[in-house]
Design a protein around this motif. Structure first.
Motif, PDB file in Angstrom:
ATOM      1  N   UNK A 304       7.566   0.768   7.212  1.00  0.00           N
ATOM      2  CA  UNK A 304       8.164   0.857   5.877  1.00  0.00           C
ATOM      3  C   UNK A 304       7.951  -0.416   5.073  1.00  0.00           C
ATOM      4  N   UNK A 305       8.005  -1.557   5.751  1.00  0.00           N
ATOM      5  CA  UNK A 305       7.777  -2.838   5.062  1.00  0.00           C
ATOM      6  C   UNK A 305       6.374  -2.878   4.457  1.00  0.00           C
ATOM      7  N   UNK A 306       5.386  -2.496   5.274  1.00  0.00           N
ATOM      8  CA  UNK A 306       4.001  -2.505   4.798  1.00  0.00           C
ATOM      9  C   UNK A 306       3.830  -1.539   3.630  1.00  0.00           C
ATOM     10  N   UNK A 307       4.320  -0.319   3.801  1.00  0.00           N
ATOM     11  CA  UNK A 307       4.165   0.691   2.742  1.00  0.00           C
ATOM     12  C   UNK A 307       4.791   0.224   1.437  1.00  0.00           C
ATOM     13  N   UNK A 308       5.992  -0.338   1.517  1.00  0.00           N
ATOM     14  CA  UNK A 308       6.702  -0.822   0.319  1.00  0.00           C
ATOM     15  C   UNK A 308       5.902  -1.926  -0.370  1.00  0.00           C
ATOM     16  N   UNK A 309       5.433  -2.894   0.407  1.00  0.00           N
ATOM     17  CA  UNK A 309       4.713  -4.029  -0.184  1.00  0.00           C
ATOM     18  C   UNK A 309       3.373  -3.617  -0.797  1.00  0.00           C
ATOM     19  N   UNK A 310       2.666  -2.718  -0.115  1.00  0.00           N
ATOM     20  CA  UNK A 310       1.371  -2.270  -0.649  1.00  0.00           C
ATOM     21  C   UNK A 310       1.579  -1.455  -1.921  1.00  0.00           C
ATOM     22  N   UNK A 311       2.568  -0.564  -1.927  1.00  0.00           N
ATOM     23  CA  UNK A 311       2.825   0.256  -3.121  1.00  0.00           C
ATOM     24  C   UNK A 311       3.212  -0.613  -4.310  1.00  0.00           C
ATOM     25  N   UNK A 312       4.019  -1.631  -4.053  1.00  0.00           N
ATOM     26  CA  UNK A 312       4.404  -2.547  -5.151  1.00  0.00           C
ATOM     27  C   UNK A 312       3.168  -3.254  -5.690  1.00  0.00           C
ATOM     28  N   UNK A 313       2.265  -3.660  -4.813  1.00  0.00           N
ATOM     29  CA  UNK A 313       1.033  -4.314  -5.275  1.00  0.00           C
ATOM     30  C   UNK A 313       0.166  -3.351  -6.083  1.00  0.00           C
ATOM     31  N   UNK A 314      -0.004  -2.143  -5.570  1.00  0.00           N
ATOM     32  CA  UNK A 314      -0.857  -1.164  -6.256  1.00  0.00           C
ATOM     33  C   UNK A 314      -0.297  -0.810  -7.635  1.00  0.00           C
ATOM     34  N   UNK A 315       1.030  -0.810  -7.745  1.00  0.00           N
ATOM     35  CA  UNK A 315       1.654  -0.516  -9.057  1.00  0.00           C
ATOM     36  C   UNK A 315       1.303  -1.575 -10.091  1.00  0.00           C
ATOM     37  N   UNK A 316       1.113  -2.818  -9.635  1.00  0.00           N
ATOM     38  CA  UNK A 316       0.748  -3.890 -10.578  1.00  0.00           C
ATOM     39  C   UNK A 316      -0.692  -3.759 -11.035  1.00  0.00           C
ATOM     40  N   UNK A 317      -1.508  -2.971 -10.304  1.00  0.00           N
ATOM     41  CA  UNK A 317      -2.914  -2.807 -10.654  1.00  0.00           C
ATOM     42  C   UNK A 317      -3.169  -1.639 -11.607  1.00  0.00           C
TER      43      UNK A 317
END
Length: 318
Positions: A304-317
């Protein structure tokens, strides 16, 4: 061992495909973006061990990230961001089907071949009269063909690579040049930390616009072998085993337990206590090679930590 990440099954926005290697899982997204997750899997003799090593993925990812930043003035690389301790994001590249292995010392696989009487490795001559862990007069490049998961990498000569058209002559010369430059920089970084970079491997790919870049990992304990510089000369003179920080200690443990990845052999059981010692050795190498304390990430729910962090990054892109 609980709180390790052995396998992932993410479904990121714009996801096109997933490739699962021995240790890393690579998610290809739209816009030529890759999300690479470093798991806690441990491979040796090209076989993935049944149990994960706590914090191993984080260690590999963070060492590779630091080393790519420390060498990007010499060689361009694929990396653009690290949104999570276990994750690197970068450019989707077409990988070359060879691993560029470079050896400064007669150790590991080269030493085993030498002991068996061979003096030519991947088309490169090794001098007579060497002892295990002696330094080569000049570092030698001994490429290997890239294997799919579960298959063994194979030694191959430069001549065979060119003859079989695996890499063009023009591209191969660039790979050789980049390999020597990276190894020289890695050697200097290791020396500044009281270590010797014994041997390592680099992987390269081509971007969509045809630029050759460094991909995957660099100077990690999975891709490299390190000795402690202090006492190296004395140990060689006395014929003693070198004190080292690398995955070789796992290979030696497996050999002692009758496993070298050969047909019919069974992976020996790794106790929780032994796995803990492996984790501690990885942490020790991280701190030695980076010169920084290792800060353990929260592993209560890694997925869940990985998924949350990656999704937050992708949202900034977007």
């Amino acid at each position: 061992m609980k709180n390790t990440i052995i396998d992932t099954n993410f479904n990121f926005p714009g996801q096109k495909s997933v490739y699962k290697g021995k240790v890393r899982e690579v998610y290809q997204l739209e816009n030529d973006m890759l999300v690479m997750v470093a798991t806690d899997r441990l491979s040796a003799f090209d076989v993935v061990m049944p149990k994960g090593i706590p914090f191993k993925g984080q260690i590999l990812n963070q060492i590779a990230t630091k080393m790519m930043k420390d060498t990007q003035d010499l060689v361009p690389n694929w990396l653009t961001a690290t949104p999570d301790p276990n994750v690197a994001v970068g450019l989707n590249c077409d990988p070359f089907k060879v691993e560029m292995v470079i050896r400064g010392y007669l150790s590991g696989h080269a030493a085993r071949e030498y002991k068996a009487g061979k003096r030519i490795l991947c088309g490169v001559e090794m001098p007579d009269g060497m002892k295990e862990n002696d330094k080569f007069p000049t570092p030698i490049i001994t490429p290997a063909t890239k294997a799919e998961m579960g298959d063994h990498d194979e030694d191959i000569s430069k001549e065979d690579i060119l003859k079989r058209g695996i890499v063009s002559k023009e591209d191969y010369e660039i790979l050789e040049d980049y390999t020597r430059k990276l190894f020289q920089r890695g050697t200097e970084i290791a020396a500044s930390r009281g270590l010797i970079l014994v041997d390592t491997k680099y992987e390269f790919g081509k971007t969509k616009d045809g630029k050759i870049v460094l991909i995957d990992e660099i100077h990690t304990p999975d891709s490299s072998r390190y000795f402690y510089a202090d006492g190296y000369k004395e140990r060689q003179e006395r014929g003693e085993v070198q004190k080292q920080l690398s995955k070789e200690f796992v290979r030696q443990w497996l050999i002692e337990n009758d496993f070298q990845g050969l047909e019919g052999q069974t992976v020996p059981e790794m106790s929780d206590a032994y796995i803990q010692t492996v984790s501690e050795r990885y942490i020790e190498l991280y701190e030695k090679i980076t010169g920084s304390d290792f800060i353990k990430a929260d592993v209560n729910d890694i997925q869940n930590r990985i998924e949350k962090n990656v999704l937050e990054y992708l949202n900034t892109k977007q």
